[in-house]
Write a protein that holds these residues in place. Structure first.
Motif, PDB file in Angstrom:
ATOM      1  N   ALA A   1       0.802  -1.247  -0.190  1.00  0.00           N
ATOM      2  CA  ALA A   1      -0.075  -0.180   0.017  1.00  0.00           C
ATOM      3  C   ALA A   1       0.799   1.136   0.242  1.00  0.00           C
ATOM      4  CB  ALA A   1      -0.946  -0.029   1.230  1.00  0.00           C
ATOM      5  N   ALA A   2       2.082   1.030   0.615  1.00  0.00           N
ATOM      6  CA  ALA A   2       2.919   2.349   0.660  1.00  0.00           C
ATOM      7  C   ALA A   2       3.912   2.450  -0.264  1.00  0.00           C
ATOM      8  CB  ALA A   2       3.372   2.171   2.219  1.00  0.00           C
ATOM      9  N   THR A   3       4.316   1.397  -1.086  1.00  0.00           N
ATOM     10  CA  THR A   3       5.209   1.620  -2.268  1.00  0.00           C
ATOM     11  C   THR A   3       4.449   1.479  -3.716  1.00  0.00           C
ATOM     12  OG1 THR A   3       5.396  -0.773  -2.272  1.00  0.00           O
ATOM     13  CG2 THR A   3       6.994   0.444  -1.011  1.00  0.00           C
TER      14      THR A   3
ATOM     15  N   ALA B   1      17.328   0.459  -4.569  1.00  0.00           N
ATOM     16  CA  ALA B   1      17.459   1.295  -3.147  1.00  0.00           C
ATOM     17  C   ALA B   1      17.681   0.510  -1.891  1.00  0.00           C
ATOM     18  CB  ALA B   1      16.571   2.448  -3.257  1.00  0.00           C
TER      19      ALA B   1
ATOM     20  N   ALA C   1      19.858   7.612  -1.985  1.00  0.00           N
ATOM     21  CA  ALA C   1      18.301   7.840  -1.830  1.00  0.00           C
ATOM     22  C   ALA C   1      17.640   9.034  -2.492  1.00  0.00           C
ATOM     23  CB  ALA C   1      18.198   8.044  -0.435  1.00  0.00           C
ATOM     24  N   LEU C   2      18.494  10.191  -2.789  1.00  0.00           N
ATOM     25  CA  LEU C   2      17.872  11.380  -3.659  1.00  0.00           C
ATOM     26  C   LEU C   2      17.620  11.013  -4.994  1.00  0.00           C
ATOM     27  CD1 LEU C   2      19.715  14.484  -2.021  1.00  0.00           C
ATOM     28  CD2 LEU C   2      17.471  13.814  -1.689  1.00  0.00           C
TER      29      LEU C   2
ATOM     30  N   LYS D   1      11.880   8.229  -9.213  1.00  0.00           N
ATOM     31  CA  LYS D   1      10.763   7.587  -8.984  1.00  0.00           C
ATOM     32  C   LYS D   1       9.481   8.572  -9.188  1.00  0.00           C
ATOM     33  CE  LYS D   1       8.328   6.579  -4.496  1.00  0.00           C
ATOM     34  NZ  LYS D   1       7.416   7.877  -4.366  1.00  0.00           N
ATOM     35  N   SER D   2       9.623  10.021  -8.780  1.00  0.00           N
ATOM     36  CA  SER D   2       8.698  10.971  -9.124  1.00  0.00           C
ATOM     37  C   SER D   2       8.736  11.212 -10.787  1.00  0.00           C
ATOM     38  CB  SER D   2       9.188  12.471  -8.624  1.00  0.00           C
ATOM     39  OG  SER D   2       9.310  12.218  -7.076  1.00  0.00           O
TER      40      SER D   2
ATOM     41  N   LEU E   1      25.294   7.254   0.073  1.00  0.00           N
ATOM     42  CA  LEU E   1      24.169   6.424   0.126  1.00  0.00           C
ATOM     43  C   LEU E   1      22.962   7.499   0.177  1.00  0.00           C
ATOM     44  CD1 LEU E   1      25.180   3.860   2.752  1.00  0.00           C
ATOM     45  CD2 LEU E   1      24.499   3.462   0.467  1.00  0.00           C
TER      46      LEU E   1
ATOM     47  N   SER F   1       5.072  10.519 -12.815  1.00  0.00           N
ATOM     48  CA  SER F   1       4.597  11.508 -13.812  1.00  0.00           C
ATOM     49  C   SER F   1       4.403  11.301 -15.068  1.00  0.00           C
ATOM     50  CB  SER F   1       5.327  13.040 -13.659  1.00  0.00           C
ATOM     51  OG  SER F   1       6.595  12.900 -14.314  1.00  0.00           O
TER      52      SER F   1
ATOM     53  N   HIS G   1       2.141   5.878  -7.650  1.00  0.00           N
ATOM     54  CA  HIS G   1       0.879   6.600  -7.577  1.00  0.00           C
ATOM     55  C   HIS G   1       1.113   7.862  -8.178  1.00  0.00           C
ATOM     56  CE1 HIS G   1      -2.417   8.535  -5.246  1.00  0.00           C
ATOM     57  NE2 HIS G   1      -1.460   9.574  -5.023  1.00  0.00           N
TER      58      HIS G   1
ATOM     59  N   ALA H   1      -1.116  11.374  -9.103  1.00  0.00           N
ATOM     60  CA  ALA H   1      -2.477  12.404  -9.288  1.00  0.00           C
ATOM     61  C   ALA H   1      -2.094  13.710  -9.539  1.00  0.00           C
ATOM     62  CB  ALA H   1      -3.344  11.938  -7.848  1.00  0.00           C
TER      63      ALA H   1
ATOM     64  N   THR I   1      17.210   8.206  -6.205  1.00  0.00           N
ATOM     65  CA  THR I   1      15.799   7.128  -6.249  1.00  0.00           C
ATOM     66  C   THR I   1      14.653   7.998  -6.213  1.00  0.00           C
ATOM     67  OG1 THR I   1      17.151   5.523  -5.076  1.00  0.00           O
ATOM     68  CG2 THR I   1      14.843   5.032  -5.146  1.00  0.00           C
ATOM     69  N   LEU I   2      14.705   9.011  -5.403  1.00  0.00           N
ATOM     70  CA  LEU I   2      13.313   9.575  -5.091  1.00  0.00           C
ATOM     71  C   LEU I   2      13.012  10.382  -6.639  1.00  0.00           C
ATOM     72  CD1 LEU I   2      13.488  10.913  -1.531  1.00  0.00           C
ATOM     73  CD2 LEU I   2      12.312   8.808  -2.481  1.00  0.00           C
TER      74      LEU I   2
END
Lengths: 298, 278
Positions: A4-6, A224, A274-275, A281-282, A270, A286, A9, A11, A277-278
């Motif tokens: 649910a959290a990964t 990650a 992570a950055l 991911k964004s 590391l 999109s 998503h 909108a 990855t984010l």
């Protein structure tokens, strides 16, 4: 379970719709209060630790920072982390695609049980994820004597680290693909087959283009976690500097030696991972969202 | 269903399912079964002695208590953050939204040493908190801070999509019928959000109970005071007490499975309440 959290998503931002509507708008002071409290919380608990990593890493200047990263033990930790991810991610990628194909494209008894079992590693403590392999392959474990006889080392060696990493990153790709492929149905594949495509052709030309964003998303998160896993790897590694130390374990060793500048220097790498990855991911979210909108419009 | 059983058009069922089951068994099921089989070699009385030793019980209390509190804190602030992200415009919103997932992406060891640096006596936050008598690092409050950090995205990311899909009309109807905004929130919005909020809470709790990396640096790891259960497993392993470590692991696994069952139930409830697929 953490699905649910990964889950991917996306909108569009409709905040304006709520803010311009008298019925769905809070009084200004309530709005300011919620914004102030929630963003302060965000700042203190998420942003500040991130900033602290870089600040601590550069506290003694760039020379110390770069020296710490160029150290042989640090480099070997980077190498081992890359090797581990390079094995674990493709393994779980292939598994994820196979599992999603079986679960999403076919009906069979026990489908839901299978999904729950695939999610299992998410609900197991990282420490236990390492422990299970020690029980199997450790000196006192089931296969321990046999492995010792044949001079094969799994625990306190690289294979154990890879195994533990495969375990903790096990569900990532499958978790992403199963709901996606279920939502897409089977019609397109069936049409391709009826038109004479082979099974592999159908997969490469029909299924893969449809799931590419979900697949990429799952792989990024899997990677990650594979590079950053600490608890599980810590149990099976044996912490031999220069040999069985991944980057997170190297951070721990340096930190426990009070070599804070070097610990934070490796940690900053590391954090950059992570950055990155984010950001990816964004971007994936999109892109996938835009394609969905275009399909909806056409 | 048997009557409507049709010829399978798509190929690869046997191969993909066979591979899935084999890989799942080898990597996950057989190794996990090892934990239970290993414990079975221990008598019930011995098992009970290990898992109910005072130091172990103290660690359950800390792990579970701090995890509950952290999940509760995250439920409150995570809901506010999700609300702000969906309903308000503010500068930097996209960045805040992306950074919510930081605890998923940042290795736990990095989070652990960063939080310790912040809350230590001379840290950015510690230097202001310690004179006030609030000692966070190297004690139970440190455990709480680390668990809040790693649990936050679970609440935001379960509540946010439900909030986005919410229809405006019920709130407009409530307002036109004379409800205050707070009444509308409490009686119209919150009941729809509640299953998702509880799911987020339970996910954060489940993650926090087993968390290791981010906690051990800041906890101080004082036996009976700030020692979490996963650390006890490691300590026992380092003393080559495999059976002791495994016995505690069984207790933790059983707790995880109970939480997993609760979460599955909550997700089904969310799906029914909102008409969304879980």
């Amino acid at each position: 379970m953490a699905g649910a959290a990964t889950a991917m998503h996306w909108a569009a931002d409709h905040a304006g719709r709520f803010e311009s509507n008298v019925a769905t708008r809070e009084p200004a002071w309530v709005r300011w209060l919620i914004l102030a409290v929630s963003l302060t919380f965000f700042g203190v608990f998420l942003l500040l630790p991130l900033v602290a990593v870089f600040a601590e890493a550069l506290r003694k200047g760039w020379t110390t920072y770069l020296t710490a990263l160029a150290e042989p033990d640090a480099l070997s930790a980077v190498r081992l982390t890359l090797i581990t991810a390079a094995i674990a991610v493709p393994l779980n990628l292939v598994f994820g695609v196979a599992a999603a194909w079986a679960i999403a494209k076919f009906d069979f008894r026990g489908r839901h049980l299978l999904i729950t079992l695939i999610d299992l590693p998410f609900s197991v403590s990282p420490v236990i994820s390492g422990l299970i392999y020690v029980l199997l392959f450790g000196a006192g474990g089931w296969f321990g004597p046999w492995l010792a006889q044949h001079d094969i080392k799994i625990i306190f060696a690289v294979p154990g680290i890879v195994l533990a990493t495969v375990f903790v990153t096990f569900p990532f790709v499958a978790r992403e693909l199963i709901p996606l492929m279920e939502a897409q149905g089977r019609e397109e594949e069936e049409a391709a087959l009826v038109l004479g495509a082979s099974g592999w052709q159908t997969f490469w030309r029909v299924t893969l283009p449809n799931i590419k964003w979900g697949l990429l998303y799952g792989v990024i998160l899997c990677n990650a976690r594979a590079m950053g896993e600490f608890g599980a790897v810590s149990v099976v590694s044996g912490h031999v500097r220069g040999q069985t130390n991944t980057m997170p374990l190297h951070v721990e060793i340096l930190y426990n030696e009070y070599n804070f500048a070097a610990a934070f220097a490796v940690a900053s790498l590391l954090a950059l991972l992570a950055l990155a990855t984010l950001i990816i991911k964004s971007w994936v979210e999109s892109r996938a969202g835009q394609e969905q909108q275009q399909e909806g419009a056409s | 269903m048997a009557a409507t059983r049709t010829f399978r058009v798509l190929p690869g069922f046997g191969l993909s399912l066979g591979y899935t089951l084999a890989y799942l068994s080898l990597i996950v099921l057989i190794p996990l079964a090892a934990v239970f089989l290993k414990t079975a070699s221990l008598g019930l009385a011995e098992f009970w002695d290990v898992v109910s030793a005072p130091r172990v019980v103290a660690s359950y209390k800390l792990s579970f208590g701090a995890s509950l509190l952290a999940a509760a804190i995250n439920a409150v602030f995570g809901l506010m953050l999700a609300w702000a992200l969906v309903r308000y415009s503010f500068p930097g919103k996209r960045i805040v939204d992306a950074l919510i997932d930081l605890p998923f992406a940042l290795p736990t060891a990095v989070a652990g040493i960063a939080l310790t640096a912040l809350y230590a006596k001379n840290g950015w936050l510690g230097q202001y908190l310690e004179p006030l008598g609030i000692k966070v690092a190297f004690g139970p409050p440190g455990v709480l801070v680390a668990l809040v950090f790693i649990g936050l995205p679970f609440v935001v990311r379960t509540v946010q999509p439900v909030l986005e899909d919410l229809d405006l009309e019920p709130e407009e109807a409530a307002a036109s019928l004379g409800a205050h905004r707070w009444q509308t929130f409490r009686l119209v919005v919150l009941p729809v959000l509640l299953p998702a909020l509880l799911t987020g809470f339970a996910l954060a709790l489940a993650r926090a109970v087993g968390e290791y990396g981010s906690v051990i640096f800041i906890a101080g790891n004082i036996p009976m005071v700030s020692e979490i259960t996963p650390l006890l497993i490691i300590t026992k392993l380092e003393q080559y007490d495999y059976t002791g470590a495994t016995a505690i692991a069984v207790v933790m696994l059983l707790l995880s499975f109970i939480l997993l069952a609760i979460i599955n139930g909550l997700q089904a409830w969310t799906a029914r309440r909102t008409g969304r697929e879980a």
